[in-house]
Design a protein around this motif. Structure first.
Motif, PDB file in Angstrom:
ATOM      1  N   PRO A 180       7.210 -27.891  44.307  1.00  0.00           N
ATOM      2  CA  PRO A 180       8.279 -28.727  43.925  1.00  0.00           C
ATOM      3  C   PRO A 180       7.541 -29.823  42.849  1.00  0.00           C
ATOM      4  O   PRO A 180       6.345 -30.227  43.156  1.00  0.00           O
ATOM      5  CB  PRO A 180       8.707 -29.412  44.964  1.00  0.00           C
ATOM      6  N   ALA A 181       7.974 -30.122  41.690  1.00  0.00           N
ATOM      7  CA  ALA A 181       7.479 -30.910  40.552  1.00  0.00           C
ATOM      8  C   ALA A 181       7.331 -32.493  41.147  1.00  0.00           C
ATOM      9  O   ALA A 181       8.285 -32.761  42.156  1.00  0.00           O
ATOM     10  CB  ALA A 181       8.103 -30.968  39.346  1.00  0.00           C
ATOM     11  N   PRO A 182       6.172 -32.969  40.994  1.00  0.00           N
ATOM     12  CA  PRO A 182       6.254 -34.529  41.516  1.00  0.00           C
ATOM     13  C   PRO A 182       7.140 -35.224  41.096  1.00  0.00           C
ATOM     14  O   PRO A 182       7.951 -35.008  39.897  1.00  0.00           O
ATOM     15  CB  PRO A 182       4.809 -35.012  40.846  1.00  0.00           C
ATOM     16  N   GLU A 225       3.972 -37.930  44.600  1.00  0.00           N
ATOM     17  CA  GLU A 225       2.430 -37.903  44.496  1.00  0.00           C
ATOM     18  C   GLU A 225       1.661 -38.841  43.738  1.00  0.00           C
ATOM     19  O   GLU A 225       0.671 -38.774  43.636  1.00  0.00           O
ATOM     20  CB  GLU A 225       2.228 -36.439  43.745  1.00  0.00           C
ATOM     21  N   TYR A 226       2.616 -39.847  43.098  1.00  0.00           N
ATOM     22  CA  TYR A 226       1.920 -40.765  42.157  1.00  0.00           C
ATOM     23  C   TYR A 226       0.999 -41.805  42.949  1.00  0.00           C
ATOM     24  O   TYR A 226       1.449 -42.118  43.962  1.00  0.00           O
ATOM     25  CB  TYR A 226       3.196 -41.449  41.326  1.00  0.00           C
ATOM     26  N   ALA A 227      -0.039 -42.042  42.488  1.00  0.00           N
ATOM     27  CA  ALA A 227      -0.976 -43.140  42.863  1.00  0.00           C
ATOM     28  C   ALA A 227      -1.170 -44.070  41.891  1.00  0.00           C
ATOM     29  O   ALA A 227      -1.542 -43.886  40.692  1.00  0.00           O
ATOM     30  CB  ALA A 227      -2.324 -42.292  43.254  1.00  0.00           C
ATOM     31  N   PRO A 274       0.737 -42.421  48.266  1.00  0.00           N
ATOM     32  CA  PRO A 274       1.264 -41.725  49.499  1.00  0.00           C
ATOM     33  C   PRO A 274       0.485 -41.803  50.592  1.00  0.00           C
ATOM     34  O   PRO A 274      -0.460 -41.022  50.363  1.00  0.00           O
ATOM     35  CB  PRO A 274       1.911 -40.591  48.896  1.00  0.00           C
ATOM     36  N   ALA A 275       0.901 -42.049  51.720  1.00  0.00           N
ATOM     37  CA  ALA A 275       0.195 -41.779  52.955  1.00  0.00           C
ATOM     38  C   ALA A 275       0.822 -40.771  53.906  1.00  0.00           C
ATOM     39  O   ALA A 275       0.358 -40.433  54.964  1.00  0.00           O
ATOM     40  CB  ALA A 275      -0.101 -43.122  53.645  1.00  0.00           C
ATOM     41  N   THR A 276       2.022 -40.094  53.162  1.00  0.00           N
ATOM     42  CA  THR A 276       2.689 -39.092  54.034  1.00  0.00           C
ATOM     43  C   THR A 276       2.749 -37.941  53.125  1.00  0.00           C
ATOM     44  O   THR A 276       2.950 -38.273  51.843  1.00  0.00           O
ATOM     45  CB  THR A 276       3.987 -39.544  54.662  1.00  0.00           C
TER      46      THR A 276
END
Length: 276
Positions: free
Chosen positions: A11-13, A37-39, A87-89
């Motif tokens: 799946p796309a972010p 997924e963004y940081a 993200p941490a999950t």
């Protein structure tokens, strides 16, 4: 030769963001986001960052120390202190953020917030959630302002613990605020304005009123408006017109509170003949 299998599709972010600035003193921005997924790189904010995570978790570095935000915490990041976030999950995270100026939080709390940015306090977590509920509803600015001032008081208590002294009753102050609300049922007034008029701290004003009358100031004002709306509806005024005449933001705002307090919508309330 066996046919080649296509590579699995991922799946796309996801990056869903909603941001706005409400008409609530002390709030510079409200920010709701869902990231997979963004940081965030290292950055700073001019305002205080009050953060709750509804799904997933975030890990971040603040003042060269690693922190995390499980769902039962409230994170308070002070202004001008660098931090990042990711993200941490596996599924990312959904978060709700309120950015605050120095109205409710003083510079003396920056040090304690750097040391303990993640606060596990059920009462605070519930109040922040209630604040966001009010912030997404136009016309609920007084409720949001009232909840925010109690949040500021709670944060100060958690970061700067003091010996409990109990709630000081102040019936004269409560009566003065009720008089102001009665004078401005339609136009309303902000908590900040009321506090200035009666020369009292906003948090003490809310507590004094609630202690004296068993109802929060915003609930009192809403119930007065609904009472006025009932009289106008019985006089054959249309719900949209009644909303404008009683201080509600729009007909939907009137309908939500009318149904809550009366049990039916404004359109079903007034009937030509009683139903047997």
């Amino acid at each position: 030769m066996a046919p080649a299998h296509p590579a699995p599709r991922h799946p796309a972010p996801r990056r869903d963001v909603t941001a706005w600035r409400p008409l609530v003193p002390g709030v510079t921005e409200v920010f709701h986001a869902h990231f997979t997924e963004y940081a965030y790189p290292m950055h700073v904010h001019e305002a205080w960052t009050l953060l709750i995570v509804d799904d997933g978790a975030v890990r971040y570095d603040l003042d060269r120390h690693e922190h995390g935000t499980p769902g039962d915490t409230v994170s308070l990041l002070p202004p001008h202190v660098p931090h990042n976030g990711e993200p941490a999950t596996p599924g990312g995270f959904r978060k709700r953020v309120v950015y605050l100026d120095g109205t409710h939080l003083g510079d003396d709390l920056i040090g304690p917030a750097v040391d303990t940015p993640d606060l596990r306090d059920p009462l605070l977590r519930r109040r922040v959630g209630q604040l966001h509920t009010a912030l997404v509803r136009p016309g609920e600015e007084l409720e949001a302002e009232s909840r925010l001032t109690l949040i500021g008081e709670r944060l100060t208590t958690l970061l700067r613990p003091r010996k409990a002294t109990g709630t000081r009753r102040d019936p004269a102050l409560a009566r003065r605020l009720r008089e102001l609300l009665d004078e401005r049922v339609v136009e309303g007034l902000s908590l900040e304005e009321a506090a200035g008029l009666v020369q009292a701290h906003p948090a003490h004003l809310v507590r004094a009123f609630s202690g004296a009358y068993g109802i929060a100031p915003h609930q009192y004002l809403t119930s007065r408006r609904v009472d006025r709306a009932r009289r106008l509806l019985l006089a054959d005024r249309r719900p949209a017109e009644v909303a404008a005449l009683t201080g509600f933001h729009d007909q939907a705002h009137l309908t939500r509170h009318f149904r809550k307090l009366v049990g039916v919508t404004p359109g079903r309330y007034a009937r030509k003949t009683p139903v047997r």
